[in-house]
Design a protein around this motif. Structure first.
Motif, short mmCIF file in Angstrom:
data_model
loop_
_atom_site.label_atom_id
_atom_site.label_comp_id
_atom_site.label_asym_id
_atom_site.label_seq_id
_atom_site.Cartn_x
_atom_site.Cartn_y
_atom_site.Cartn_z
N LEU A 1 0.86 -1.18 0.00
CA LEU A 1 0.00 0.00 0.00
C LEU A 1 0.90 1.23 0.00
O LEU A 1 1.75 1.39 0.89
CB LEU A 1 -0.91 0.03 1.23
CG LEU A 1 -1.73 1.32 1.40
CD1 LEU A 1 -2.73 1.48 0.27
CD2 LEU A 1 -2.43 1.34 2.75
N LEU A 2 0.72 2.10 -0.98
CA LEU A 2 1.42 3.38 -1.04
C LEU A 2 0.46 4.46 -0.55
O LEU A 2 -0.57 4.71 -1.18
CB LEU A 2 1.88 3.68 -2.47
CG LEU A 2 2.43 5.08 -2.72
CD1 LEU A 2 3.65 5.38 -1.84
CD2 LEU A 2 2.78 5.26 -4.21
N ILE A 3 0.80 5.07 0.58
CA ILE A 3 0.01 6.17 1.14
C ILE A 3 0.68 7.48 0.75
O ILE A 3 1.84 7.71 1.10
CB ILE A 3 -0.11 6.06 2.66
CG1 ILE A 3 -0.83 4.77 3.06
CG2 ILE A 3 -0.83 7.27 3.24
CD1 ILE A 3 -0.90 4.55 4.57
N VAL A 4 -0.04 8.32 0.04
CA VAL A 4 0.50 9.60 -0.43
C VAL A 4 -0.29 10.74 0.21
O VAL A 4 -1.52 10.74 0.17
CB VAL A 4 0.41 9.72 -1.97
CG1 VAL A 4 0.91 11.09 -2.43
CG2 VAL A 4 1.20 8.60 -2.64
N ASN A 5 0.43 11.67 0.79
CA ASN A 5 -0.20 12.91 1.25
C ASN A 5 -0.01 13.95 0.16
O ASN A 5 1.07 14.53 0.03
CB ASN A 5 0.42 13.39 2.56
CG ASN A 5 -0.22 14.68 3.07
OD1 ASN A 5 -1.06 15.27 2.39
ND2 ASN A 5 0.18 15.10 4.25
N PRO A 6 -1.02 14.20 -0.66
CA PRO A 6 -0.84 15.11 -1.80
C PRO A 6 -0.62 16.56 -1.38
O PRO A 6 -0.17 17.37 -2.19
CB PRO A 6 -2.15 14.95 -2.58
CG PRO A 6 -3.15 14.51 -1.57
CD PRO A 6 -2.40 13.68 -0.58
N ASN A 7 -0.92 16.88 -0.13
CA ASN A 7 -0.75 18.25 0.36
C ASN A 7 0.57 18.47 1.08
O ASN A 7 0.83 19.57 1.56
CB ASN A 7 -1.91 18.61 1.30
CG ASN A 7 -3.25 18.58 0.59
OD1 ASN A 7 -3.38 19.08 -0.52
ND2 ASN A 7 -4.24 17.97 1.23
N ALA A 8 1.39 17.42 1.18
CA ALA A 8 2.68 17.58 1.84
C ALA A 8 3.56 18.54 1.04
O ALA A 8 3.43 18.69 -0.18
CB ALA A 8 3.37 16.23 1.98
N THR A 9 4.49 19.17 1.75
CA THR A 9 5.23 20.31 1.19
C THR A 9 5.97 19.99 -0.10
O THR A 9 5.91 20.75 -1.07
CB THR A 9 6.23 20.83 2.24
OG1 THR A 9 5.53 21.14 3.44
CG2 THR A 9 6.97 22.05 1.73
N SER A 10 6.68 18.86 -0.13
CA SER A 10 7.57 18.60 -1.27
C SER A 10 7.11 17.45 -2.15
O SER A 10 7.91 16.90 -2.91
CB SER A 10 9.00 18.33 -0.76
OG SER A 10 9.02 17.24 0.14
N THR A 11 5.85 17.08 -2.07
CA THR A 11 5.34 16.06 -2.99
C THR A 11 4.94 16.72 -4.30
O THR A 11 4.40 17.82 -4.33
CB THR A 11 4.13 15.32 -2.41
OG1 THR A 11 3.09 16.25 -2.14
CG2 THR A 11 4.49 14.59 -1.13
N THR A 12 5.23 16.03 -5.40
CA THR A 12 4.83 16.50 -6.73
C THR A 12 4.21 15.34 -7.50
O THR A 12 4.45 14.17 -7.18
CB THR A 12 6.03 17.04 -7.53
OG1 THR A 12 6.94 15.94 -7.80
CG2 THR A 12 6.77 18.14 -6.77
N ALA A 13 3.43 15.67 -8.50
CA ALA A 13 2.81 14.63 -9.31
C ALA A 13 3.86 13.77 -9.98
O ALA A 13 3.72 12.54 -10.09
CB ALA A 13 1.88 15.26 -10.34
N ALA A 14 4.95 14.38 -10.44
CA ALA A 14 6.00 13.63 -11.13
C ALA A 14 6.66 12.62 -10.19
O ALA A 14 6.90 11.46 -10.57
CB ALA A 14 7.04 14.59 -11.69
N THR A 15 6.94 13.05 -8.95
CA THR A 15 7.56 12.14 -7.99
C THR A 15 6.61 11.01 -7.61
O THR A 15 7.02 9.85 -7.50
CB THR A 15 7.98 12.91 -6.73
OG1 THR A 15 8.89 13.95 -7.09
CG2 THR A 15 8.65 12.00 -5.73
N ARG A 16 5.34 11.35 -7.43
CA ARG A 16 4.36 10.31 -7.09
C ARG A 16 4.27 9.27 -8.20
O ARG A 16 4.21 8.06 -7.93
CB ARG A 16 2.99 10.95 -6.84
CG ARG A 16 2.94 11.85 -5.62
CD ARG A 16 1.51 12.16 -5.22
NE ARG A 16 0.79 12.94 -6.21
CZ ARG A 16 0.69 14.27 -6.20
NH1 ARG A 16 1.33 14.96 -5.27
NH2 ARG A 16 -0.03 14.90 -7.11
N ASP A 17 4.27 9.71 -9.45
CA ASP A 17 4.20 8.78 -10.57
C ASP A 17 5.44 7.90 -10.64
O ASP A 17 5.35 6.69 -10.92
CB ASP A 17 4.03 9.54 -11.89
CG ASP A 17 2.66 10.20 -12.00
OD1 ASP A 17 1.76 9.83 -11.22
OD2 ASP A 17 2.49 11.09 -12.87
#
Length: 317
Positions: free
Chosen positions: A4-20
């Motif tokens: 399970l990958l849990i992503v906080n999309p509102n975290a400071t340094s998360t980006t769509a590119a990194t998540r992908d």
């Protein structure tokens, strides 16, 4: 391996590119489910679901708050642990502003590099077991504090709510401001630890689970240089708010290989438990999350509690 990958999309340094990138890398090695947090406490709910469904690995892409929520979502408290709960391993890809826990584990602050680290470690099949701290009914990974530290976290939380980023400069400015705001107060805290008499006249205290830890990016803070994830807790209790002793002590904390000592300091790098008592309510923070005020709180070291995907520990300096 089910992940399970849990992503906080509102975290400071998360980006769509990194998540992908992270999702693609994990999909190549595991059977992946991706979930984005939608509200406070959602990471804990997702982690509980992963444990109930016996998933092998939970990877968190977010900040320290998301990591803390996740752990508290699936890891049972000692008082109710019957040994039957399914316990996934934990991986962390930094996505917040400070990422203190990830840094302390030896995980790169760069999310792309950290993703490569994670995949490489999964390939070797190596796991690491670490101890955690327990405060009341909540796990913490790197640090808790009463007094000044908690006041700083409360102020940083308020700044974030107003849309201001939690930068290292803001932490420094906030710490200085809160220190002088509290400077005139009488000491409010008494500490109890096994093997010692009461420790009185304490203004503020840190309880740590590792060293170093820092909110200042790559600048390490050494409150308890002998404390590790594999030892008990570190206690750092300050008995003065005088400016000169405080400045001298701060210099020791930030010095490479620092080993802080002062007649105004009580320090023990390996304690099993600490009880804090205050004659009037005092602020409490856990892993940077302000929890309000308490008149008493018990901190306990719980060894060998969590399986993490992380580099092996460095030898003591």
């Amino acid at each position: 391996m089910r992940t399970l990958l849990i992503v906080n999309p509102n975290a400071t340094s998360t980006t769509a590119a990194t998540r992908d990138l992270l999702a693609h890398a994990l999909e190549s090695r595991t059977q992946l489910t991706v979930a984005h947090t939608q509200h406070r406490g959602h990471a804990a709910e997702l982690a509980q679901w992963a444990s109930t469904n016996e998933m092998d690995l939970i990877v968190v892409h977010g900040g320290d708050g998301t990591v803390n929520e996740t752990i508290n979502g699936f890891l049972p408290l000692p008082a109710v642990d019957d040994g039957e709960a399914w316990l996934p391993r934990l991986g962390v890809i930094p996505g917040g502003s400070a990422n203190v826990f990830a840094r302390a584990l030896g995980i790169s602050p760069d999310p792309v590099t950290a993703t490569n680290q994670l995949i490489g470690l999964l390939g070797t099949g190596s796991d690491r077991r670490i101890g955690l701290g327990l405060a009341e009914d909540r796990w913490f990974t790197f640090s808790a504090g009463v007094g000044l530290d908690a006041d700083v976290c409360a102020a940083i939380d308020a700044s974030r709510a107003r849309g201001r980023a939690a930068t290292p400069a803001r932490y420094v400015r906030t710490t200085v401001r809160e220190f002088f705001r509290a400077k005139g107060r009488e000491p409010r805290v008494r500490l109890h630890i096994p093997g010692h008499g009461p420790i009185d006249d304490v203004h503020y205290a840190f309880v740590t689970n590792t060293t170093p830890w820092t909110y200042l990016e790559s600048t390490p803070v050494h409150t308890n240089p002998g404390t590790r994830f594999e030892t008990g807790l570190g206690l750092f209790a300050v008995r003065t708010t005088a400016v000169v002793p405080t400045v001298l002590l701060a210099g020791q904390l930030l010095r490479p290989g620092g080993n802080p000592k002062s007649r105004n300091l009580f320090r023990d790098d390996d304690v099993k438990s600490v009880r804090v008592e205050a004659h009037e309510p005092i602020g409490l923070q856990i892993d940077g999350d302000y929890l309000g005020k308490r008149t008493a709180v018990e901190f306990t070291a719980v060894p060998d509690r969590l399986g993490v995907i992380a580099p092996p520990p460095l030898p003591p300096v």
